[in-house]
Motif scaffolding. Structure first.
Motif, mmCIF file in Angstrom:
data_model
loop_
_atom_site.group_PDB
_atom_site.id
_atom_site.type_symbol
_atom_site.label_atom_id
_atom_site.label_comp_id
_atom_site.label_asym_id
_atom_site.label_seq_id
_atom_site.Cartn_x
_atom_site.Cartn_y
_atom_site.Cartn_z
ATOM 1 N N THR A 1 0.971 -1.223 0.024
ATOM 2 C CA THR A 1 0.062 -0.026 -0.089
ATOM 3 C C THR A 1 0.868 1.337 0.050
ATOM 4 O O THR A 1 2.024 1.328 0.757
ATOM 5 C CB THR A 1 -0.817 -0.023 1.175
ATOM 6 N N THR B 1 3.711 8.149 5.512
ATOM 7 C CA THR B 1 3.709 7.274 6.698
ATOM 8 C C THR B 1 4.918 6.790 7.228
ATOM 9 O O THR B 1 5.127 5.867 7.992
ATOM 10 C CB THR B 1 2.912 5.794 6.320
ATOM 11 N N SER B 2 5.980 7.218 6.469
ATOM 12 C CA SER B 2 7.386 7.184 6.808
ATOM 13 C C SER B 2 7.474 7.731 8.267
ATOM 14 O O SER B 2 6.998 8.772 8.574
ATOM 15 C CB SER B 2 8.511 7.380 5.818
ATOM 16 N N LEU C 1 12.335 -1.580 8.596
ATOM 17 C CA LEU C 1 11.307 -1.614 9.735
ATOM 18 C C LEU C 1 10.248 -2.300 8.899
ATOM 19 O O LEU C 1 9.779 -3.267 9.576
ATOM 20 C CB LEU C 1 11.054 -0.294 10.152
ATOM 21 N N VAL C 2 9.857 -1.554 7.853
ATOM 22 C CA VAL C 2 8.594 -2.128 7.010
ATOM 23 C C VAL C 2 8.843 -3.724 6.773
ATOM 24 O O VAL C 2 8.032 -4.651 6.726
ATOM 25 C CB VAL C 2 8.206 -1.375 5.868
ATOM 26 N N GLU D 1 7.581 6.326 0.017
ATOM 27 C CA GLU D 1 6.467 5.505 0.116
ATOM 28 C C GLU D 1 6.393 4.373 -0.525
ATOM 29 O O GLU D 1 5.728 3.205 -0.477
ATOM 30 C CB GLU D 1 5.371 6.553 0.198
ATOM 31 N N MET E 1 8.583 1.463 -0.199
ATOM 32 C CA MET E 1 8.051 0.995 1.351
ATOM 33 C C MET E 1 6.894 -0.132 0.895
ATOM 34 O O MET E 1 6.671 -1.147 1.377
ATOM 35 C CB MET E 1 7.896 1.876 2.490
ATOM 36 N N GLY E 2 5.884 0.464 -0.115
ATOM 37 C CA GLY E 2 4.935 -0.092 -0.456
ATOM 38 C C GLY E 2 5.358 -1.492 -1.222
ATOM 39 O O GLY E 2 4.429 -2.388 -1.472
ATOM 40 N N ASN F 1 7.420 -5.925 0.207
ATOM 41 C CA ASN F 1 7.208 -7.320 0.298
ATOM 42 C C ASN F 1 6.760 -7.787 -1.226
ATOM 43 O O ASN F 1 6.003 -8.911 -1.231
ATOM 44 C CB ASN F 1 5.915 -7.432 1.266
ATOM 45 N N ARG F 2 7.307 -7.488 -2.185
ATOM 46 C CA ARG F 2 6.982 -7.932 -3.384
ATOM 47 C C ARG F 2 5.392 -8.231 -3.494
ATOM 48 O O ARG F 2 5.036 -9.424 -3.770
ATOM 49 C CB ARG F 2 7.924 -9.214 -3.870
#
Lengths: 332, 289
Positions: free
Chosen positions: A81, A87-88, A100-101, A145, A148-149, A152-153
């Motif tokens: 997302t 959101t960081s 972290l994510v 962002e 970060m989204g 997780n692929r």
């Protein structure tokens, strides 16, 4: 199983206000699907439900094969997302935020490092990886962002107004990244936007949403065709009234008007209709001196379905102020 | 997904805790500032409010010829009866350990408010990290900070003249830390839970300021429970600080007090109940409605 997202009577009410009203739609694997609508139409609420941040009041959706109400944890594992707001964590560096994510997705450290480096490279932030996010510009934060989204692929990426408050150049760059990433990872992308030209240019299918209801779904081309097709203007040298009769005789032509020696009409597909007309005119020795074919704009499509214009300048000013407030709040 | 990751129930807990700790150890100024208050209490108050010297130094009642030795004897008996030791400074120093732990724990609610306001929380909620771990990371962070700060206060107190029990064993120290840990867990859980739905740091500040003084003074941190008025005593016996101080004075100073096992049982109950409440409510209230 080819639907990446299937919304079934998805509904969200806040008190008496119905933000999203029994919507149904499907998003296929691999496509870029956009929710287009003005502020308060229910776009963000829909994304929040699909990403399991908020629970639907009624109905549900199947995301990547999992029910958002019954298996939210499963959904979270396969989606990425990029929410509308930043959101960081400002106090950490870009690198630390990514790590972290990654940890929150349970990605092993070594794997996480590889992915973080690759993503930072892709969004061209490697040079700022060890700087605190606080020092980033708006475009840099948005790119972080997105990285970060993607850590997780994800199978499905949700982008909520990904280019909000950014200048035109940065917006184009962001879309460039999104498309490259999509190509590389074969993701399905669900996005919301109120920029008409972005939906038109980057989305393969669009759902027009207003007051919590979906008013139309289709490819940009289909939606434009529903409005009545292309506007064709032909300037003729010769008998205009004969020419008019020829044009009116062509299948699918509507709304013919004539002024001086210019004939204007609507036709579903201007590109294929024009040669036919020209040939017919030619047989009658009427020469066309100029011809223009104009596709309807998304603005006209939007007007057709919602009864109002989605004025980019107004909404973007308002959005920009909201964005500024968020930043001001964050900086305090 | 090119990789299937098996997520264990505690996954993300340490990453989230470390995120908070990183902010703290990267900015040592905050640590130093937070230590000023207990040290001022210790150095200024503790050193000046010295009952031992008040009673013994040059007390002479005109007309009565009481030998100094008798006065000293009476004074130390009075002190012992009240504080369990003649050394008020050491008594207060133990109170300061729970003081710093309480203050650190009360702040734990603030960070969740900030996470919500800055948008970090909405990111956390889209990841598969268990909601309870978001809450417990705050609690764990608070516990670690509390113990580090309590250690620094303890070292400074010793440098300032705190007298530990000569027969102190490592187990006593472990016991003292366990007591502080349990107390921090309980209080941090309460305050994180209170902050679950809050977006206003002002209200969190107000709650903190409302509760810190009453919690301090309705405990045996500064004075024994027995010197309290009758209506305050029951409050003190509900207050977890009383049990922490009681344990730590018994273990660190070697004074006699309540039943140690009962003290620990009370603190364990306190910590477990409020942690569980925090976790359970986080499932429901951390997300947006």
């Amino acid at each position: 199983m080819e639907t990446a997202i299937k919304a079934i009577n998805l509904t969200k009410r806040y008190g008496n206000f119905t933000a999203v009203d029994h919507i149904n739609f499907e998003v296929y694997y691999g496509e870029v699907f956009a929710f287009l609508g003005p502020n308060g139409a229910g776009k963000t609420t829909t994304i929040k439900m699909l990403t399991t941040v908020t629970r639907p009041t009624d109905g549900t959706a199947i995301v990547g094969g999992y029910d958002i109400v019954k298996q939210p944890a499963k959904v979270r594992e396969i989606i990425g997302t990029v929410p509308q707001e930043y959101t960081s964590d400002e106090d950490l560096t870009g690198w630390e935020n990514l790590m972290l994510v990654a940890a929150l997705y349970g990605i092993p450290k070594r794997e996480a490092r590889e992915r973080a480096a690759e993503l930072l490279d892709m969004v061209e932030l490697s040079y700022a990886a060890d700087r605190r996010v606080e020092t980033y510009s708006g475009g840099m934060r948005r790119r972080l962002e997105i990285a970060m989204g993607l850590i997780n692929r994800p199978v499905i990426l949700f982008l909520d107004e990904p280019t909000l408050g950014l200048d035109a150049q940065t917006r184009a760059a962001i879309w460039d990244y999104v498309y490259r990433l999509r190509k590389q990872y074969g993701m399905t992308i669900f996005m919301t936007t109120h920029y008409l030209e972005e939906a038109d240019k980057y989305a393969e299918r669009i759902a027009i949403i207003d007051h919590g209801k979906i008013l139309a779904i289709g490819t940009p081309k289909e939606l434009k065709e529903k409005v009545g097709g292309d506007v064709v203007t032909i300037e003729v040298n010769g008998d205009v009234n004969t020419a008019r009769k020829v044009v009116e005789g062509i299948d699918g032509v509507t709304g013919v008007t004539v002024s001086n020696n210019v004939i204007t009409f609507k036709v579903r597909n201007g590109g294929t209709a024009a040669p036919v007309i020209l040939e017919a005119l030619n047989k009658l020795s009427i020469r066309a001196t100029s011809i223009t074919i104009k596709e309807p704009t998304m603005d006209e499509v939007f007007l057709e379905f919602t009864g109002k214009r989605l004025r980019d300048e107004e909404s973007s000013t308002e959005e920009f102020m909201r964005f500024r407030r968020t930043v001001a709040r964050a900086r305090r | 997904m090119d990789m299937v990751v098996k997520l264990h129930p505690l996954h993300g807990l340490w990453a989230l805790t470390n995120r908070e700790l990183a902010k703290w150890y990267k900015v040592p100024v905050i640590l130093i500032i937070s230590l000023i208050q207990p040290i001022v209490w210790l150095a200024f108050f503790g050193k000046s409010m010295n009952f031992a010297t008040m009673f013994t130094s040059g007390l002479n009642i005109p007309g009565l010829n009481i030998p100094k030795q008798v006065i000293d004897e009476i004074a130390s008996e009075i002190l012992k009866a009240n504080f369990g030791t003649t050394d008020y400074f050491s008594f207060l120093a133990v109170g300061m350990l729970s003081f710093i732990t309480l203050f650190t724990s009360l702040q734990s609610g603030m960070s969740i408010v900030w996470d919500r306001r800055l948008g970090v929380l909405s990111k956390l909620l889209t990841t598969p990290v268990p909601r309870g771990n978001i809450v417990m990371a705050k609690v764990l962070n608070s516990v670690i900070r509390s113990l580090v700060q309590a250690t620094i206060v303890l070292v400074i107190a010793i440098l300032l003249g705190m007298k530990l029990n000569p027969g102190l064993t490592p187990l006593d120290i472990v016991g003292a830390y366990v007591a502080l840990t349990l107390m921090s867990m309980g209080f941090a859980s309460i305050f994180v839970t209170l902050a679950l739905r809050s977006t206003s740091w002002e209200s969190q500040m107000a709650i903190m300021n409302l509760l810190n003084m009453p919690l301090m003074f309705a405990s045996n941190s500064f004075y024994p429970v027995k010197s309290m008025p009758w209506w305050l005593k029951p409050v003190a016996y509900v207050n977890p600080l009383t049990y922490v101080n009681d344990i730590n004075r018994q273990l660190l100073l070697g004074v006699t007090g309540l039943n140690l096992l009962m003290d620990f049982a009370y603190l364990i109950t306190f910590a477990v109940i409020f942690s569980l409440i925090g976790i359970v409510l986080s499932w429901r209230y951390l997300s947006e409605t």
